[in-house]
Write a protein that holds these residues in place. Structure first.
Motif, PDB file in Angstrom:
ATOM      1  N   ASN A 188      36.618  39.372  49.519  1.00  0.00           N
ATOM      2  CA  ASN A 188      37.965  39.045  49.048  1.00  0.00           C
ATOM      3  C   ASN A 188      38.784  38.729  50.300  1.00  0.00           C
ATOM      4  O   ASN A 188      39.142  39.639  51.049  1.00  0.00           O
ATOM      5  CB  ASN A 188      38.544  40.233  48.277  1.00  0.00           C
ATOM      6  CG  ASN A 188      39.822  39.878  47.536  1.00  0.00           C
ATOM      7  OD1 ASN A 188      40.440  38.849  47.794  1.00  0.00           O
ATOM      8  ND2 ASN A 188      40.232  40.738  46.631  1.00  0.00           N
ATOM      9  N   LYS A 218      39.266  41.796  52.789  1.00  0.00           N
ATOM     10  CA  LYS A 218      39.758  43.061  52.248  1.00  0.00           C
ATOM     11  C   LYS A 218      38.815  44.202  52.609  1.00  0.00           C
ATOM     12  O   LYS A 218      37.606  44.133  52.387  1.00  0.00           O
ATOM     13  CB  LYS A 218      39.914  42.954  50.725  1.00  0.00           C
ATOM     14  CG  LYS A 218      40.597  44.155  50.099  1.00  0.00           C
ATOM     15  CD  LYS A 218      40.797  43.966  48.617  1.00  0.00           C
ATOM     16  CE  LYS A 218      41.531  45.161  48.006  1.00  0.00           C
ATOM     17  NZ  LYS A 218      41.676  45.018  46.536  1.00  0.00           N
ATOM     18  N   GLU A 231      46.325  36.434  46.002  1.00  0.00           N
ATOM     19  CA  GLU A 231      44.936  36.874  46.113  1.00  0.00           C
ATOM     20  C   GLU A 231      44.019  35.971  45.276  1.00  0.00           C
ATOM     21  O   GLU A 231      44.344  35.628  44.140  1.00  0.00           O
ATOM     22  CB  GLU A 231      44.849  38.324  45.607  1.00  0.00           C
ATOM     23  CG  GLU A 231      43.453  38.886  45.540  1.00  0.00           C
ATOM     24  CD  GLU A 231      43.408  40.215  44.796  1.00  0.00           C
ATOM     25  OE1 GLU A 231      42.428  40.953  44.968  1.00  0.00           O
ATOM     26  OE2 GLU A 231      44.361  40.511  44.037  1.00  0.00           O
ATOM     27  N   THR A 232      42.885  35.591  45.864  1.00  0.00           N
ATOM     28  CA  THR A 232      41.888  34.710  45.223  1.00  0.00           C
ATOM     29  C   THR A 232      42.554  33.584  44.437  1.00  0.00           C
ATOM     30  O   THR A 232      42.221  33.317  43.287  1.00  0.00           O
ATOM     31  CB  THR A 232      40.936  35.506  44.296  1.00  0.00           C
ATOM     32  OG1 THR A 232      41.695  36.224  43.317  1.00  0.00           O
ATOM     33  CG2 THR A 232      40.075  36.469  45.092  1.00  0.00           C
ATOM     34  N   GLU A 240      36.259  46.068  42.060  1.00  0.00           N
ATOM     35  CA  GLU A 240      35.700  45.049  42.953  1.00  0.00           C
ATOM     36  C   GLU A 240      34.276  45.376  43.382  1.00  0.00           C
ATOM     37  O   GLU A 240      33.606  44.536  43.973  1.00  0.00           O
ATOM     38  CB  GLU A 240      36.602  44.901  44.188  1.00  0.00           C
ATOM     39  CG  GLU A 240      37.954  44.306  43.850  1.00  0.00           C
ATOM     40  CD  GLU A 240      38.917  44.329  45.023  1.00  0.00           C
ATOM     41  OE1 GLU A 240      39.531  43.288  45.295  1.00  0.00           O
ATOM     42  OE2 GLU A 240      39.053  45.389  45.651  1.00  0.00           O
ATOM     43  N   PRO A 263      37.972  33.654  47.473  1.00  0.00           N
ATOM     44  CA  PRO A 263      36.693  34.366  47.530  1.00  0.00           C
ATOM     45  C   PRO A 263      35.847  33.722  48.621  1.00  0.00           C
ATOM     46  O   PRO A 263      35.895  32.510  48.821  1.00  0.00           O
ATOM     47  CB  PRO A 263      36.105  34.136  46.135  1.00  0.00           C
ATOM     48  CG  PRO A 263      36.675  32.830  45.702  1.00  0.00           C
ATOM     49  CD  PRO A 263      38.038  32.709  46.345  1.00  0.00           C
ATOM     50  N   PHE A 306      32.397  42.560  45.391  1.00  0.00           N
ATOM     51  CA  PHE A 306      32.708  42.230  46.783  1.00  0.00           C
ATOM     52  C   PHE A 306      32.123  43.253  47.749  1.00  0.00           C
ATOM     53  O   PHE A 306      31.851  44.407  47.388  1.00  0.00           O
ATOM     54  CB  PHE A 306      34.221  42.156  46.987  1.00  0.00           C
ATOM     55  CG  PHE A 306      34.878  40.991  46.289  1.00  0.00           C
ATOM     56  CD1 PHE A 306      34.675  39.700  46.728  1.00  0.00           C
ATOM     57  CD2 PHE A 306      35.698  41.190  45.183  1.00  0.00           C
ATOM     58  CE1 PHE A 306      35.270  38.619  46.101  1.00  0.00           C
ATOM     59  CE2 PHE A 306      36.298  40.131  44.544  1.00  0.00           C
ATOM     60  CZ  PHE A 306      36.085  38.838  44.999  1.00  0.00           C
TER      61      PHE A 306
END
Length: 519
Positions: A323, A340, A277-278, A348, A310, A369
């Motif tokens: 995300n 996401k 993730e990211t 987030e 991102p 986000f």
């Protein structure tokens, strides 16, 4: 000073706290998963000797003894990365523990206020507990961390039933076992053989548990046979172990890309390389220099890459941030992406931002986000398809179901668990993925920045996993199974039935009580 009132108030909390600590001991960390079969017995037995009000408080005591050591890691996370002072972080933790403990409080109150024949006690308890866990899974965005069934992830025979009833079905069986022990202990205390009703109830509980273990034994053998005959994909997960305090520092962008490049080139040849993730600390496609370096790496590797990034796009109110998981072809061309959908409140994004403006700094390290709009559409790599669950999305069974219903032949979850430090949270998070594999009979591939990364086959067996805070690349052939399980097709129908039954019983009981008062 009068000690008797204090003694009388605190005494009921002893069995309650005992149950809470036994529940905690069944989860990753202590890892004594058989404790879940009897953890609720001390609380349950104590309810006969206390008032309804005390029962509710005792249930809260059990929840506190369970959730406080289970999720204590929230406190250092908020302190180190959320910018809160220790007192404020502790207050947040205690408020969350209190909220979660209300569910065990309601459970204890229901067991006290709604008497049923002893033979039905295990079933009423299981219905109530599952109904409350189902509510907790979805209410206020949902926080199904610590669902009782997750404690059994190493118990491969038992958890095979999750392909029919999901993780909440395993919870039902565990509470059923606890309830049967309560009946047996009560009969032993009375030094009397259980009556016909009780014996019938105990016999039914034993029959259900035996049937589930028999099913699990044969299903495990069947799935292993299917795995041997199934095609496979060679997949690599990259665990770059980028320190959280460096992750978003632009001074370390080149170093981060170098780390991912070195580990990824070790992995080829393979069908797919998965980054966490990211993984990229910049806006891929918008920052040309680092983006070109990533594209060059992908072309050099000559395979598909699934990368956590991102992302941003302009809107009428400025930029919206996402995300995202982006699939790149061997030519470094975007082949699809997933944003996401289920975001973490205060992690987030800040709900009710105008009212809770002071909480914005909690999202400073992760970003503020927006909710993804792509939906659960699998991403394609060559002849394979994968559903991508980002971070906490893995704890929501319906998201994985939706991906499989839409054609995913494997499930991938990417996360950054660096927030958790060296606590048991990373293992708790990893263990949850075992149930997504069994529920849908799909291999699960997990890539985590600092660990735990690994592979889980469709039987729920952990094929390989990493240690935390190590940099490495894992490559493995994972089986690709098709078809849809009963759970994939029907979801939590059994838990929903428990929810309806729970409310109907509570309503009927309330109406009966009101009717008697009017007579």
């Amino acid at each position: 000073m009068q000690f008797k009132p204090i003694y009388g108030t605190l005494l009921p909390l002893v069995p309650a706290l005992t149950s809470g600590l036994l529940l905690f001991s069944a989860f990753p960390g202590p890892g004594l998963y058989p404790a879940a079969f009897f953890a609720l017995v001390p609380l349950w037995l104590s309810l006969d000797r206390i008032s309804s009000k005390q029962a509710f408080y005792a249930g809260i005591g059990t929840g506190t003894g369970f959730y406080l050591p289970l999720i204590y890691w929230i406190c250092p996370t908020l302190t180190e990365y959320g910018g809160l002072n220790p007192l404020a972080a502790l207050s947040c933790l205690l408020l969350l523990v209190l909220y979660l403990s209300l569910y065990t409080g309601v459970f204890a109150l229901a067991m006290k206020k709604i008497p049923v024949p002893d033979g039905l006690v295990p079933f009423w308890g299981a219905v109530a507990w599952v109904a409350l866990e189902y509510i907790r899974t979805y209410l206020f965005s949902g926080f199904p961390w610590g669902v009782l069934g997750y404690s059994q992830y190493p118990n491969l025979v038992l958890i095979q039933a999750a392909d029919t009833f999901g993780v909440l079905g395993i919870t039902f069986l565990l509470v059923l076992a606890n309830g049967s022990l309560v009946i047996a202990f009560k009969a032993f205390a009375r030094r009397a053989w259980p009556g016909k009703t009780n014996m019938a109830g105990l016999g039914l509980v034993m029959a259900v548990l035996c049937a589930v273990f028999i099913y699990g034994h044969f299903k495990l053998a069947q799935v292993h046979g299917q795995i041997k005959g199934a095609p496979s994909r060679k997949i690599c997960v990259i665990q770059a172990n980028i320190p959280q305090d460096q992750k978003w520092d632009r001074a370390f962008i080149d170093e981060t890309i170098d780390q991912y490049s070195r580990l990824s080139l070790q992995a080829i040849p393979c069908d797919l390389v998965v980054w966490p993730e990211t993984a990229l600390p910049f806006y891929y496609g918008m920052d040309p220099v680092p983006s070109n370096r990533v594209d060059a790496l992908v072309r050099k590797a000559g395979t598909f890459f699934l990368i956590g990034i991102p992302a941003a796009r302009p809107s009428d109110h400025g930029f919206l941030y996402y995300n995202r998981a982006c699939m790149l072809t061997p030519l470094a061309l975007p082949a699809g992406y997933y944003d996401k959908h289920h975001l973490v409140p205060f992690g987030e994004y800040v709900p009710l931002k105008r009212l809770l403006w002071f909480a914005e700094k909690l999202t400073a390290g992760a970003g503020d986000f927006s909710k993804g709009e792509t939906g659960p559409v699998p991403l394609t790599f060559g002849t394979g398809t994968t559903g991508v669950l980002i971070c906490f999305e893995i704890i929501f069974p319906h998201i994985a179901r939706d991906f499989v219903l839409n054609g995913a032949d494997i499930l991938t979850t990417m996360t950054n668990d660096a927030w958790f430090g060296r606590t048991q949270a990373a293992l708790q998070h990893f263990s949850i993925a075992v149930f997504r594999a069994v529920e849908n009979r799909r291999s699960v591939v997990r890539a985590a920045n600092t660990g735990i990364s690994g592979f889980i086959d469709p039987s729920g067996a952990i094929l390989e996993k990493t240690d935390i805070f190590t940099a490495c690349a894992l490559t493995r052939q994972v089986p690709v199974m098709s078809g849809k399980t009963f759970y994939t097709r029907n979801g939590d129908f059994a838990a929903q039935a428990c929810l309806v039954a729970f409310f109907l019983v509570c309503v009927v009981k309330s109406m009966k009580k009101k009717f008697r008062r009017t007579l």
